[in-house]
Design a protein around this motif. Sequence first.
Motif, PDB file in Angstrom:
ATOM      1  N   ALA A  68       0.832  -1.204   0.000  1.00 27.48           N
ATOM      2  CA  ALA A  68       0.000   0.000   0.000  1.00 27.48           C
ATOM      3  C   ALA A  68       0.866   1.253   0.000  1.00 27.48           C
ATOM      4  O   ALA A  68       0.589   2.212  -0.717  1.00 27.48           O
ATOM      5  CB  ALA A  68      -0.931   0.001   1.213  1.00 27.48           C
ATOM      6  N   SER A  69       1.929   1.245   0.769  1.00 24.78           N
ATOM      7  CA  SER A  69       2.845   2.387   0.800  1.00 24.78           C
ATOM      8  C   SER A  69       3.518   2.583  -0.548  1.00 24.78           C
ATOM      9  O   SER A  69       3.687   3.708  -1.011  1.00 24.78           O
ATOM     10  CB  SER A  69       3.908   2.193   1.879  1.00 24.78           C
ATOM     11  N   ALA A  70       3.899   1.479  -1.187  1.00 27.10           N
ATOM     12  CA  ALA A  70       4.543   1.580  -2.498  1.00 27.10           C
ATOM     13  C   ALA A  70       3.574   2.145  -3.535  1.00 27.10           C
ATOM     14  O   ALA A  70       3.960   2.985  -4.351  1.00 27.10           O
ATOM     15  CB  ALA A  70       5.043   0.211  -2.938  1.00 27.10           C
ATOM     16  N   LEU A  71       2.342   1.704  -3.489  1.00 28.58           N
ATOM     17  CA  LEU A  71       1.355   2.233  -4.430  1.00 28.58           C
ATOM     18  C   LEU A  71       1.048   3.701  -4.144  1.00 28.58           C
ATOM     19  O   LEU A  71       0.749   4.466  -5.059  1.00 28.58           O
ATOM     20  CB  LEU A  71       0.066   1.416  -4.380  1.00 28.58           C
ATOM     21  N   ALA A  72       1.148   4.097  -2.892  1.00 28.75           N
ATOM     22  CA  ALA A  72       0.900   5.493  -2.541  1.00 28.75           C
ATOM     23  C   ALA A  72       2.092   6.380  -2.895  1.00 28.75           C
ATOM     24  O   ALA A  72       1.993   7.594  -2.849  1.00 28.75           O
ATOM     25  CB  ALA A  72       0.593   5.614  -1.051  1.00 28.75           C
ATOM     26  N   GLY A  73       3.212   5.750  -3.241  1.00 28.96           N
ATOM     27  CA  GLY A  73       4.380   6.500  -3.666  1.00 28.96           C
ATOM     28  C   GLY A  73       5.377   6.805  -2.577  1.00 28.96           C
ATOM     29  O   GLY A  73       6.354   7.505  -2.812  1.00 28.96           O
ATOM     30  N   SER A  74       5.177   6.289  -1.386  1.00 32.37           N
ATOM     31  CA  SER A  74       6.139   6.574  -0.315  1.00 32.37           C
ATOM     32  C   SER A  74       7.272   5.554  -0.362  1.00 32.37           C
ATOM     33  O   SER A  74       7.082   4.397  -0.728  1.00 32.37           O
ATOM     34  CB  SER A  74       5.452   6.548   1.044  1.00 32.37           C
ATOM     35  N   LYS A  75       8.460   6.026   0.010  1.00 33.85           N
ATOM     36  CA  LYS A  75       9.644   5.162  -0.007  1.00 33.85           C
ATOM     37  C   LYS A  75       9.687   4.330   1.271  1.00 33.85           C
ATOM     38  O   LYS A  75       9.255   4.779   2.326  1.00 33.85           O
ATOM     39  CB  LYS A  75      10.906   6.008  -0.109  1.00 33.85           C
ATOM     40  N   PRO A  76      10.220   3.115   1.173  1.00 35.10           N
ATOM     41  CA  PRO A  76      10.331   2.284   2.380  1.00 35.10           C
ATOM     42  C   PRO A  76      11.350   2.888   3.343  1.00 35.10           C
ATOM     43  O   PRO A  76      12.308   3.530   2.931  1.00 35.10           O
ATOM     44  CB  PRO A  76      10.805   0.926   1.848  1.00 35.10           C
ATOM     45  N   SER A  77      11.116   2.683   4.621  1.00 40.34           N
ATOM     46  CA  SER A  77      12.024   3.231   5.624  1.00 40.34           C
ATOM     47  C   SER A  77      13.322   2.429   5.658  1.00 40.34           C
ATOM     48  O   SER A  77      13.365   1.269   5.254  1.00 40.34           O
ATOM     49  CB  SER A  77      11.371   3.208   7.004  1.00 40.34           C
ATOM     50  N   ARG A  78      14.354   3.076   6.143  1.00 42.38           N
ATOM     51  CA  ARG A  78      15.651   2.407   6.258  1.00 42.38           C
ATOM     52  C   ARG A  78      15.633   1.512   7.495  1.00 42.38           C
ATOM     53  O   ARG A  78      15.067   1.875   8.522  1.00 42.38           O
ATOM     54  CB  ARG A  78      16.763   3.428   6.386  1.00 42.38           C
ATOM     55  N   PRO A  79      16.287   0.366   7.401  1.00 44.10           N
ATOM     56  CA  PRO A  79      16.358  -0.536   8.561  1.00 44.10           C
ATOM     57  C   PRO A  79      17.424  -0.059   9.548  1.00 44.10           C
ATOM     58  O   PRO A  79      18.523  -0.612   9.617  1.00 44.10           O
ATOM     59  CB  PRO A  79      16.717  -1.878   7.926  1.00 44.10           C
TER      60      PRO A  79
END
Length: 130
Positions: A68-79
């Motif tokens: 859902a975050s990827a479709l919304a255009g947000s980048k994944p958080s860093r680990p």
Amino acid sequence: MSWNRKNRAERTAEQAWEYLTSAMTTAEANAGKAGRKSRKLARRAASEAGGRVSSVTDEAWARANAAASALAGSKPSRPWGLIVTIGLLGVAAGWAAASTARAAQERQAENEELELAETAVVVTPTYDER
């Protein structure tokens, strides 16, 4: 032609969003059922069974949220936890290597000093008393 591609891309994204929201709604409903079932199973069976169901549900929920975050255009958080852990391991490994190298240099210096002491020739002057 580019307008047609844009419309197609927008339609594809919209369709993916609809599928995802539908899947998340279904997953949320199933998670509730799985949670009730896992509580019943936990009373009857070993706690391991409940843990497996819970971990699978958690993984599915995490993946759905990431999609859902990827479709919304947000980048994944860093680990950050992993980055900090690896950094600390690197510092520890560097400290261990430096300590080992320092100890080896000290041993080498001691050995060279002993070798010089063993091979040293002591010359004493002789006095001629004439």
